[in-house]
Motif scaffolding. Sequence first.
Motif, mmCIF file in Angstrom:
data_model
loop_
_atom_site.group_PDB
_atom_site.id
_atom_site.type_symbol
_atom_site.label_atom_id
_atom_site.label_comp_id
_atom_site.label_asym_id
_atom_site.label_seq_id
_atom_site.Cartn_x
_atom_site.Cartn_y
_atom_site.Cartn_z
ATOM 1 N N ALA A 45 0.854 -1.184 0.000
ATOM 2 C CA ALA A 45 0.000 0.000 0.000
ATOM 3 C C ALA A 45 0.894 1.239 0.000
ATOM 4 N N THR A 46 0.457 2.266 -0.729
ATOM 5 C CA THR A 46 1.272 3.478 -0.836
ATOM 6 C C THR A 46 1.044 4.403 0.357
ATOM 7 N N GLN A 47 1.964 5.342 0.521
ATOM 8 C CA GLN A 47 1.834 6.323 1.594
ATOM 9 C C GLN A 47 0.542 7.103 1.399
ATOM 10 N N LYS A 48 0.196 7.357 0.151
ATOM 11 C CA LYS A 48 -1.021 8.123 -0.135
ATOM 12 C C LYS A 48 -2.258 7.350 0.349
ATOM 13 N N GLU A 49 -2.218 6.042 0.151
ATOM 14 C CA GLU A 49 -3.366 5.235 0.603
ATOM 15 C C GLU A 49 -3.469 5.254 2.120
ATOM 16 N N VAL A 50 -2.313 5.189 2.779
ATOM 17 C CA VAL A 50 -2.332 5.249 4.243
ATOM 18 C C VAL A 50 -2.904 6.594 4.698
ATOM 19 N N SER A 51 -2.491 7.635 4.040
ATOM 20 C CA SER A 51 -3.005 8.964 4.396
ATOM 21 C C SER A 51 -4.509 9.042 4.164
ATOM 22 N N GLY A 52 -4.958 8.416 3.107
ATOM 23 C CA GLY A 52 -6.401 8.410 2.819
ATOM 24 C C GLY A 52 -7.169 7.750 3.949
ATOM 25 N N VAL A 53 -6.637 6.656 4.439
ATOM 26 C CA VAL A 53 -7.292 5.956 5.542
ATOM 27 C C VAL A 53 -7.282 6.828 6.798
ATOM 28 N N GLU A 54 -6.160 7.463 7.037
ATOM 29 C CA GLU A 54 -6.092 8.335 8.208
ATOM 30 C C GLU A 54 -7.134 9.460 8.115
ATOM 31 N N ALA A 55 -7.284 9.998 6.919
ATOM 32 C CA ALA A 55 -8.254 11.079 6.739
ATOM 33 C C ALA A 55 -9.675 10.571 7.013
ATOM 34 N N LEU A 56 -9.957 9.374 6.509
ATOM 35 C CA LEU A 56 -11.288 8.783 6.689
ATOM 36 C C LEU A 56 -11.566 8.573 8.183
ATOM 37 N N ILE A 57 -10.569 8.123 8.904
ATOM 38 C CA ILE A 57 -10.735 7.887 10.343
ATOM 39 C C ILE A 57 -11.025 9.213 11.058
ATOM 40 N N ARG A 58 -10.313 10.259 10.647
ATOM 41 C CA ARG A 58 -10.562 11.564 11.279
ATOM 42 C C ARG A 58 -11.960 12.064 10.949
ATOM 43 N N GLU A 59 -12.397 11.788 9.719
ATOM 44 C CA GLU A 59 -13.762 12.152 9.316
ATOM 45 C C GLU A 59 -14.802 11.478 10.218
ATOM 46 N N MET A 60 -14.469 10.284 10.722
ATOM 47 C CA MET A 60 -15.383 9.546 11.604
ATOM 48 C C MET A 60 -15.222 10.031 13.054
ATOM 49 N N GLU A 61 -14.474 11.103 13.230
ATOM 50 C CA GLU A 61 -14.232 11.699 14.548
ATOM 51 C C GLU A 61 -13.486 10.752 15.470
ATOM 52 N N LEU A 62 -12.558 10.043 14.896
ATOM 53 C CA LEU A 62 -11.693 9.149 15.658
ATOM 54 C C LEU A 62 -10.248 9.517 15.315
ATOM 55 N N THR A 63 -9.308 8.922 16.040
ATOM 56 C CA THR A 63 -7.908 9.292 15.842
ATOM 57 C C THR A 63 -7.108 8.121 15.258
ATOM 58 N N PRO A 64 -6.434 8.345 14.139
ATOM 59 C CA PRO A 64 -5.643 7.264 13.537
ATOM 60 C C PRO A 64 -4.227 7.244 14.114
#
Lengths: 343, 343, 343, 343
Positions: free
Chosen positions: B9-28
Motif C-alpha cells: 500500500a502506498t503512503q497516499k493510501e495510508v493517508s487516505g485511511v487516516e483522513a477517513l478515520i478523522r472524518e469519523m471523529e476518531l484518531t488514527p
Amino acid sequence: MIVVMRSGATQKEVSGVEALIREMELTPQAIVGTDLTVVAVLGDDRKKDGDRLEQAAGVDRVMKVLQPYKLAMRADERQRSAVTLGGPQTRSEAVVIGGDAAGVPVIAGPCSVEGEREILAAAEACKAAGADALRGGAFKPRTNPYSFQGFGEDGLKMLAAARDATGLPVVTEVLTPTDVDLVSKYADCLQVGTRNSQNYKLLEACGKSDKPVLLKRGMAMTLDELLQASEYVLSGGNQDVILCERGIRTFENHTRNTLSLSAVAELHRVSHLPVVIDPSHGTGKAHLVPSMALAAAAAGCDGLAIEVHPEPAKALTDGAQSITPAVLAELMPKLKKVAEAVA
Amino acid sequence: MIVVMRSGATQKEVSGVEALIREMELTPQAIVGTDLTVVAVLGDDRKKDGDRLEQAAGVDRVMKVLQPYKLAMRADERQRSAVTLGGPQTRSEAVVIGGDAAGVPVIAGPCSVEGEREILAAAEACKAAGADALRGGAFKPRTNPYSFQGFGEDGLKMLAAARDATGLPVVTEVLTPTDVDLVSKYADCLQVGTRNSQNYKLLEACGKSDKPVLLKRGMAMTLDELLQASEYVLSGGNQDVILCERGIRTFENHTRNTLSLSAVAELHRVSHLPVVIDPSHGTGKAHLVPSMALAAAAAGCDGLAIEVHPEPAKALTDGAQSITPAVLAELMPKLKKVAEAVA
Amino acid sequence: MIVVMRSGATQKEVSGVEALIREMELTPQAIVGTDLTVVAVLGDDRKKDGDRLEQAAGVDRVMKVLQPYKLAMRADERQRSAVTLGGPQTRSEAVVIGGDAAGVPVIAGPCSVEGEREILAAAEACKAAGADALRGGAFKPRTNPYSFQGFGEDGLKMLAAARDATGLPVVTEVLTPTDVDLVSKYADCLQVGTRNSQNYKLLEACGKSDKPVLLKRGMAMTLDELLQASEYVLSGGNQDVILCERGIRTFENHTRNTLSLSAVAELHRVSHLPVVIDPSHGTGKAHLVPSMALAAAAAGCDGLAIEVHPEPAKALTDGAQSITPAVLAELMPKLKKVAEAVA
Amino acid sequence: MIVVMRSGATQKEVSGVEALIREMELTPQAIVGTDLTVVAVLGDDRKKDGDRLEQAAGVDRVMKVLQPYKLAMRADERQRSAVTLGGPQTRSEAVVIGGDAAGVPVIAGPCSVEGEREILAAAEACKAAGADALRGGAFKPRTNPYSFQGFGEDGLKMLAAARDATGLPVVTEVLTPTDVDLVSKYADCLQVGTRNSQNYKLLEACGKSDKPVLLKRGMAMTLDELLQASEYVLSGGNQDVILCERGIRTFENHTRNTLSLSAVAELHRVSHLPVVIDPSHGTGKAHLVPSMALAAAAAGCDGLAIEVHPEPAKALTDGAQSITPAVLAELMPKLKKVAEAVA
C-alpha cells in the motif's frame, strides 16, 4: 413416513405403532425384515407430526417421505412461475422474473436509502449501468441497536421518487406485520430479509399484500424450510413469491456467508417459484461479487440482487460488499453472454 | 478497530485511511511494519461502521477490537445480574435466575398449551416433580403453515389458570410486537424464540414491557450477535434479560441442533446477564435431555428450560424431545447435587 | 434401505428397482401409497452401496435403515467395554477407561514434548495434581509446515522416561502407518488425531498394534463416520478403541471448535466403546476448560484428555488452551464430586 | 500480530507482553487507546506461535495480520502459475491447468477403476465426449471398512493402459506416503483427497514426487489451511500444485456437501496456484453437476474434475453423483461458451 422400529422391538410395540398411525387417520403397513421391522405410513401425512410416532415404545426413528409443502411444489417439469415487478400501476417498467423470461434481470442499489439526493443518484447510476430494478432499505434490521436504522416512511417516499425519475421498479424490505400495508403502498416488491425468514406473522401479513414478495433464505435455513416459509405467503393468497439465496452461515471465514449456488437447480427441481441470487450478502466482499454473479447466471438463476453504491467507502451500511456502478456496467454484458451460453 | 493495509500500500493510501478515520471523529495511529502497515483507530468506535474503511483504497481488512455492546457487558468480575420471574403481583412464587442464587431453577412444561385440562395436568405434574416455573406455548412459530399454531389468547388464559392452581410463574413466547402487551398481561416472562432472535422490532417492543425476557439464541447466531440482540431490549429500558442457549445448527445429524455448552462460561465472562440452557431443543431427543441438563448444570448455567409432557407420544408438538414428569423427578435431585459439586 | 420412488414413477420403473435389488442379492418389497411408492429392501444391506439404487430410473432417494458398523455397535444395554492403559508390561499404573470404572480418569500433559526436563516436570506436576495418565506429542501434525513438528523418536523416549519416573501410562499421537510399530514400542496408547481420523491406512495399521487406540473425531465427522473409522481398527483385530470427542467445526467464533457433549450419551446408546472428552481442543481457550471438563463428567464421559502445561505462556504449541497444574489440582476433586452426583 | 490487552490491563502486564515479544525476536509497539491498549508486533511473525502471547497476563486476544504461507502466496496481480499434466514422457497429451490457458480443461472419469475393460470403456467415452484428462481411483479411501477399497497397483496399471489407448493423462489418488513413488510411476498427477488433506506426512512425501499434485480441500478446511497444506508440498520442492474445491460440510441436506464457488476468486486473489472445481463431490447429486460445472467456469476456475460413468446405476462407488458421457458431451460446448463469455 416410514417408522423404523428398534432392533428387538416386540410384536406388541409394532402393534402399538400401528394403532397410533390409525389414530392419526392414516394406514400402517408393517414390513418385517431379517434385522428389523419398519412400518410404512400410507396416506397424506404431510400435516401430521411424526414426533408422536418417534416417542412410541420400540421406535428407533421416523423418516419423512413426502415434502411438507404443496403450493410451492412443482407439479411437473414444465411449470415455472413468473413474477412481475412494477408496471403501469406504479408507472415503472414491468420486470419479469422467472418463467420463460430470457436474460438475468438485475435488482441493484444501495443497502440503505441514505437521503433523497443519494438514492436518486444511485438509481440513475444503476439505470445507466443497465440495472432492471432498484433496491434500497428504508427499514433496516441492524445487528447493533446503535447502528443506523433507516429513514422509515421517508425512505419509502425517496424510493418512490427515484422510481418516478428512472422507471425502475422498487424492491424494499419490510420488518413487521403492521408495516406491510405501508410498504406495499410505495414498493413494487416487498423484501423479507434473512433475519425475518421465519417470522411467520410477517410472512402471513405478506400473504395478504397485493405486491410480490422476495423471500430471503435464513442463514441456517434448509431449502425445505425456505419452501415452507414461502408456503406461508402462498397459502395466504399471494402467489407472487420469489425465493432468494443469499449465503448460509458456515465455518468459512474468507466470506461473510457461503453462497450456495446449488440451491438454484435444486429449487427449480422441486418448486415452480423463481430463484434470485444475492452475491453481495452471499460473499460480503465487493471483489467477489462479479465472479459470483456470473456463476449464479451460469447456474441458471432467474435474477440477481446486487448492492451498488456510487461511493462504497462512504456508504452508511454494507460498503464492504457494494460494487460501484462502473463495475456493474462492466458486468452486465458478461451476464448477458453467460445467460445465452447456458440457455 | 485496526485497519490492515495491503502489502505494498502506498503512503497516499495510508493517508487516505487516516483522513477517513478523522472524518469519523476518531484518531488514527499508523504503525509501519517490515512487511506491512496497520493503522490503529483510537476512540470509541463501537457505533462506527468499519465497512467504510474496508472499502478504502489500499485496505486489506479491518479488525474489530471493542465489543459492540455496552449494557450487556460485564463491568467487572463480580457483576452478575439476577432476574426474578413471578412474585406477589401474579400470586406466584418468585423464582430468581442468575446473581448469587444457589441451585439450578428449572422452567418445565409442554411445548404447546394443548387445552385447559392438559396444561393444568402438565403444570401439576411438573410442580410435583420439582420444577420451579411453567413453560408452554400459546403462540407457536411453526415451520409448516399447516401445523398446529397454538391457541393464542385462550392459551394465555389457560397458562394463567395453571399458574393460579400451582403457583408456578409462567414463561411463554411472543411472536410479534403488537402481542407484547397482551402476553405481558398474562405471563411472568416473555420468551423470544430462536426464529425471532433477530426480529428487532419485536425485541424493541419487549424492551418496553415490564416483564422479564428470555431471549433464545438464533440457530446461526454468534454470541456477539446474541448480546447485541439483548442490547435491543436493554436499551429500551427493560433490564431483565435472560440469555438462552438452545443449540446451534451444524452438520451433526444425531441431534436436531448442537448444544454449545461453552456458551455458559463465555457469556458469563463477557456479560452480567444470566444464562439458561434448553437441552430439549438443544438435542431434539428425549433420551439425551437428562445428561445434557446435568452437563449444563456442571457448566455453571443459571437455569434450565426443559420440555416436559405427561404423555410425549400424544404431544401435539415436539413430542420427540419431551421428557416425562417421572424422568424430571429423577433428574431434579441429581441436578441439585451437580450444582453443589461445582459451586 | 428404503427406496423412495418419484411421484409419478411408472410400474416399469418400480420393477426395474426390484430387479436391481435382487441383483444385489437382497429382497425387495414394494409398498404402494396414495401419493407415491416406496420399495423396502430386506436383508443385510450394510455392505451394499445404495448409490446404485439412487441412480436407477424413477428413484427419488434412498434412505438407510441399518447402521453401517457391526463391531462398534452395542449388542445390548449392558454392554460397555473397558480399555486399560498401561500396567505391568510398561511398569506403569493400569488405568481403566470405560466399563464399570468409577470416576473420570484424566489424561493430562502438554500438547508437545518440549524437552527431557520439560516433559518430566510436566509429568510430575500432572501426577501431583491427580492426573491418571500422561499425554504429550512427539510427532506433531501442524497446520503450518514451518511450525515446530515435534522431536520424533527422541520425544517418545522422553515420554517413556517420564512414565518410568511417575508411573503414569503414556498416550501419544502416531501420524503414519510406518510409525505404528515404533510408537507402539514406547507408548501405552496410540492417539489418532483429528486430521488423521479418516486416514484409513493409518487406522488399518493401528488395528494390528497391541496397544489401545484413542481415536479422535474429525472436525467435520458425524458420529456414524466416527464409528465406521473405529471399525477399521476393530476389524483389524484390535479391540481396544477409545472414542474421543474434541469439538467440531462450526460457525462459532468464541471457541476454536464447538464441543458437542451430546456425543457422549449418543455414542453410549449405539456403541459399547468408551468415550473420552477433550475440552482443551474442544474450546481452544484455557478459561473454558474447567467448566467444560465438569460438564463432560456430568454428561457421563468415561475419561478426559486435558492439555496441562506448567507455564502455558511458554508452551511451544497450544499454549492458549493449556491449563496449569494448579488449575488441574483444583478441578480434580470437583470432577470426582460431579461423577458421584450423576453415578 | 496485534495483541489486544484486556480492558484494565496494567502497565506491568503491557511490559510483560512487550518482553515476551522481544524474546521471540520481534519488536513490540504499544498503542494506548482510550478504552484499551493494543501492542503491535513488528517483524515476520509467520513462524511464531501467537499462543504464547495469548496466555500472557492481561491479554484478551491475539489477531494475526500476516498470511502464514509464503510459497503459495501471489507476489503480484499478474502471477498465475500453470501446471502441466501428462506430455511426452507418458506419451499422453499435455494438458495445461492454470496460467494463461484458455478454456476449462475437464478431468473426467469414474470414481473407481472397476476393471480393465471398464476403465478403458470409460476413458474412451470421456475422450469422445471431449474430456482432457482421465480420473479414476485405484486406492479408495472408503468411510466403511467393508466397502470396496480399489484394485491398488493393478488399478494403476489399468489406468496406464487406458492412457495408452486414449492419450488422456491420468489423475489418481494416493493414500499413504509409502505409495507416493508407486503412484508417481503410473500417474500423471497425484490426487490427495479430502480425508487426507491434513495428512502432513503424505503431503511431505508428495513434495518429493516429480508429478503434479491435485490437493483437495478438506471438508472443514478454511482457505488459509488449504494454502498451508499446499505449502507442505511446495516447500518440499514440488512446485506443481493444483488446489481443488470440492464442497465443504455444512448443515445443508439437499446436497452431500456445499460447493463454495467463491473460493475460486478468493484463492486467485491471494495465491498464484491454479484452482480446479469438483462439482461431483461438491453436490453429490448427478442432476446438480452440469449447472454447477457451468457456474464454476463462470466463476473463473482453471479446470473441472467430474465423475463420469457409462452406467452410473452400476457404478461400484459414487454412482449417485456420476453423470453419463452423454451428459458430459452436452456440457462441453456450453462450458466453452461460458469460459469465453467471462474471459
